[in-house]
Scaffold this active site. Structure first.
Site, PDB file in Angstrom:
ATOM      1  N   GLU A  46       0.369  -0.358 -56.041  1.00  0.00           N
ATOM      2  CA  GLU A  46       0.437  -0.013 -54.972  1.00  0.00           C
ATOM      3  C   GLU A  46      -0.965  -0.047 -54.421  1.00  0.00           C
ATOM      4  O   GLU A  46      -1.258   0.806 -54.355  1.00  0.00           O
ATOM      5  CB  GLU A  46       0.836   1.722 -55.427  1.00  0.00           C
ATOM      6  CG  GLU A  46       2.496   1.359 -55.562  1.00  0.00           C
ATOM      7  CD  GLU A  46       2.945   2.657 -55.738  1.00  0.00           C
ATOM      8  OE1 GLU A  46       2.099   3.726 -55.908  1.00  0.00           O
ATOM      9  OE2 GLU A  46       3.730   3.139 -56.272  1.00  0.00           O
ATOM     10  N   ARG A  91       8.628   7.264 -57.547  1.00  0.00           N
ATOM     11  CA  ARG A  91       7.937   7.146 -58.063  1.00  0.00           C
ATOM     12  C   ARG A  91       8.703   5.076 -58.161  1.00  0.00           C
ATOM     13  O   ARG A  91      10.147   4.751 -58.372  1.00  0.00           O
ATOM     14  CB  ARG A  91       8.163   6.782 -59.367  1.00  0.00           C
ATOM     15  CG  ARG A  91       7.350   8.168 -60.006  1.00  0.00           C
ATOM     16  CD  ARG A  91       5.752   7.780 -59.686  1.00  0.00           C
ATOM     17  NE  ARG A  91       4.621   8.842 -60.307  1.00  0.00           N
ATOM     18  CZ  ARG A  91       4.457   9.445 -58.706  1.00  0.00           C
ATOM     19  NH1 ARG A  91       4.761   9.034 -57.129  1.00  0.00           N
ATOM     20  NH2 ARG A  91       3.177  10.626 -59.034  1.00  0.00           N
ATOM     21  N   HIS A  95       1.952   4.216 -51.144  1.00  0.00           N
ATOM     22  CA  HIS A  95       2.253   5.405 -51.614  1.00  0.00           C
ATOM     23  C   HIS A  95       1.460   6.165 -51.079  1.00  0.00           C
ATOM     24  O   HIS A  95       0.546   7.157 -51.329  1.00  0.00           O
ATOM     25  CB  HIS A  95       1.670   4.909 -53.368  1.00  0.00           C
ATOM     26  CG  HIS A  95       2.098   5.559 -53.846  1.00  0.00           C
ATOM     27  ND1 HIS A  95       2.620   6.486 -55.370  1.00  0.00           N
ATOM     28  CD2 HIS A  95       2.591   7.730 -54.085  1.00  0.00           C
ATOM     29  CE1 HIS A  95       2.357   7.400 -56.002  1.00  0.00           C
ATOM     30  NE2 HIS A  95       2.210   8.337 -55.265  1.00  0.00           N
TER      31      HIS A  95
HETATM   32  N1  NAD Z   1       5.161   9.678 -52.567  1.00  0.00           N
HETATM   33  C1  NAD Z   1       4.603  10.093 -53.374  1.00  0.00           C
HETATM   34  O1  NAD Z   1       2.724  10.150 -52.201  1.00  0.00           O
HETATM   35  C2  NAD Z   1       4.724  11.322 -53.954  1.00  0.00           C
HETATM   36  C3  NAD Z   1       4.162  12.580 -53.894  1.00  0.00           C
HETATM   37  C4  NAD Z   1       4.310  13.659 -54.389  1.00  0.00           C
HETATM   38  C5  NAD Z   1       5.194  12.873 -55.297  1.00  0.00           C
HETATM   39  N2  NAD Z   1       5.851  12.040 -55.107  1.00  0.00           N
HETATM   40  C6  NAD Z   1       7.200  11.660 -56.574  1.00  0.00           C
HETATM   41  O2  NAD Z   1       8.198  12.988 -56.088  1.00  0.00           O
HETATM   42  C7  NAD Z   1       8.608  13.061 -57.404  1.00  0.00           C
HETATM   43  C8  NAD Z   1       9.272  14.942 -56.851  1.00  0.00           C
HETATM   44  O3  NAD Z   1       8.318  15.319 -56.673  1.00  0.00           O
HETATM   45  P1  NAD Z   1       8.150  17.121 -56.746  1.00  0.00           P
HETATM   46  O4  NAD Z   1       7.374  17.694 -56.124  1.00  0.00           O
HETATM   47  O5  NAD Z   1      10.190  17.074 -55.263  1.00  0.00           O
HETATM   48  O6  NAD Z   1       8.878  17.388 -57.949  1.00  0.00           O
HETATM   49  P2  NAD Z   1       9.852  18.857 -58.367  1.00  0.00           P
HETATM   50  O7  NAD Z   1       9.310  18.947 -59.780  1.00  0.00           O
HETATM   51  O8  NAD Z   1       9.562  20.452 -57.730  1.00  0.00           O
HETATM   52  O9  NAD Z   1      11.234  18.002 -58.043  1.00  0.00           O
HETATM   53  C9  NAD Z   1      12.248  17.246 -58.941  1.00  0.00           C
HETATM   54  C10 NAD Z   1      13.170  17.432 -59.389  1.00  0.00           C
HETATM   55  O10 NAD Z   1      13.922  16.043 -60.058  1.00  0.00           O
HETATM   56  C11 NAD Z   1      14.683  16.762 -60.495  1.00  0.00           C
HETATM   57  N3  NAD Z   1      15.393  16.218 -62.141  1.00  0.00           N
HETATM   58  C12 NAD Z   1      15.031  15.446 -62.912  1.00  0.00           C
HETATM   59  N4  NAD Z   1      15.226  14.687 -63.423  1.00  0.00           N
HETATM   60  C13 NAD Z   1      16.061  14.212 -63.189  1.00  0.00           C
HETATM   61  C14 NAD Z   1      17.597  13.501 -63.175  1.00  0.00           C
HETATM   62  N5  NAD Z   1      17.628  12.702 -64.594  1.00  0.00           N
HETATM   63  N6  NAD Z   1      18.460  13.224 -61.546  1.00  0.00           N
HETATM   64  C15 NAD Z   1      18.282  14.696 -61.122  1.00  0.00           C
HETATM   65  N7  NAD Z   1      17.256  15.310 -60.730  1.00  0.00           N
HETATM   66  C16 NAD Z   1      16.480  15.215 -61.925  1.00  0.00           C
HETATM   67  C17 NAD Z   1      14.336  17.891 -61.965  1.00  0.00           C
HETATM   68  O11 NAD Z   1      15.509  19.389 -61.978  1.00  0.00           O
HETATM   69  C18 NAD Z   1      13.815  18.258 -60.004  1.00  0.00           C
HETATM   70  O12 NAD Z   1      14.353  19.867 -59.322  1.00  0.00           O
HETATM   71  C19 NAD Z   1       7.261  13.506 -58.018  1.00  0.00           C
HETATM   72  O13 NAD Z   1       7.871  13.940 -59.617  1.00  0.00           O
HETATM   73  C20 NAD Z   1       6.492  12.328 -57.928  1.00  0.00           C
HETATM   74  O14 NAD Z   1       7.529  10.977 -58.400  1.00  0.00           O
HETATM   75  C21 NAD Z   1       6.230  10.906 -54.319  1.00  0.00           C
END
Ligand code: NAD
Length: 312
Positions: free
Chosen positions: A259, A229, A278
């Protein structure tokens, strides 16, 4: 039952809705603007849903969000109004992790930069454009969730990278099958990493998790990858460091503003930045699966079922 589709979706989910629900208003339909009046359910991707939207929505029961990030939705307002919000976590993990990996190699080996220079007919004195190898390097992974683990596995399996993982919320036995070192304090992480890759949601706690001070402590040879993000990285500080040669490069799919980012964004003027709009989840496979999952969940919940992945 009235369903409004408020973003553009891959067709499989829309087909699913149309086969089951007579009242589907597709994305782009002129009637879509009046969803607040009579929508029972809405299906969205990145569209913003504000507190005002929830206040105005007269019949809304369910928001089905394709994908995992939910920072575009005023969740407190949904909660206060008793609207269920659900998402489709996990489905896009391979696609996003593969983009993180691809951006890393693209930055490390200057692939887009070479491509641009060749097309522009420039003379390339190769010793002036050396890349950096990935084999055995240290990769810092912030966020040990679905995407973080997929990305970590790719770096480890492809290049034998050493994995340094930070996630205070992941259980102690997370990644039990993947050799890694768990980092408790981010201050320990910054000076060690050759590649830093971010896989956390954007929250008050993670905003600018990579700030000016963090960037200042990283190796001059390090690469920063953000496919998560905009807002996780201080873009101004990142830009200055990249410009001054205090970092090797950056691969960015997530941006603080816009984006895709606007052409005037100073990061786009730097040869050591690889930019994508994105597009992390933008594969045929993932879009088909997650559009269908969002549609299925929406119908299921509107028919009285328990959400498969409830956020609120
Ligand atoms: N570029 C894209 O197109 C795209 C697509 C999907 C998701 N994303 C991003 O990827 C992120 C992760 O997705 P995911 O499916 O792995 O989510 P997920 O919920 O499986 O994993 C997120 C992880 O972040 C950890 N976390 C939360 N707060 C934290 C902190 N302060 N410090 C360290 N770790 C922390 C959580 O414990 C969890 O393990 C999403 O939140 C989204 O922002 C981007």
């Amino acid at each position: 039952m009235k369903i409004y589709v408020l973003d553009a979706f891959e067709t499989s989910g829309i087909q699913y809705l149309k086969e089951r629900v007579p009242g589907v208003i597709p994305f782009g339909d002129p009637r879509a603007g009046r969803w607040h009046e009579d929508a029972d359910g809405i299906m969205i991707r990145g569209r913003q849903l504000s507190a005002d939207d929830f206040a105005k929505a007269k019949k809304l029961k369910v928001v089905s969000k394709q994908g995992v990030g939910i920072d575009n939705i005023a969740l407190d307002a949904a909660r206060a109004k008793g609207v269920i919000v659900c998402n489709t976590p996990g489905i896009n993990s391979d696609a996003v992790a593969e983009l993180a990996f691809g951006l890393t190699v693209a930055v490390a080996r200057r692939i887009p930069e070479f491509d641009r220079r060749i097309r522009a007919g420039e003379e390339i004195i190769r010793p002036r454009f050396l890349g950096t190898e990935m084999a055995g390097k240290a990769v810092g992974v912030i966020g040990m969730g679905n995407i973080g683990v997929r990305a970590a596995r790719l770096y480890h399996q492809a290049f034998g990278c050493r994995l340094l993982a930070y996630d205070p919320y992941a259980p102690a036995d997370a990644w039990a099958d993947l050799p890694h070192q768990r980092i408790a304090d981010l201050d320990e992480l910054w000076p060690q990493v050759d590649v830093l890759t971010l896989h956390v949601p954007l929250t008050d706690e993670t905003r600018y998790i990579v700030d000016r001070a963090a960037i200042g402590r990283m190796k001059r040879t390090a690469i920063v990858i953000n496919v998560s993000r905009g807002g996780l990285v201080d873009e101004t500080a990142l830009c200055e460091a990249l410009k001054e040669g205090r970092l090797f490069g950056a691969g960015l799919d997530a941006w603080e503003e816009g984006e895709p980012p606007q052409p005037g964004n100073p990061l786009l003027a730097l040869p050591n930045v690889v930019a994508t709009p994105h597009a992390g989840a933008g594969t045929h496979e993932t879009q088909a699966k997650s559009s269908l999952a969002a549609a299925r969940q929406l119908v299921h919940v509107l028919e009285g079922g328990e959400p498969f992945h409830r956020v609120v």
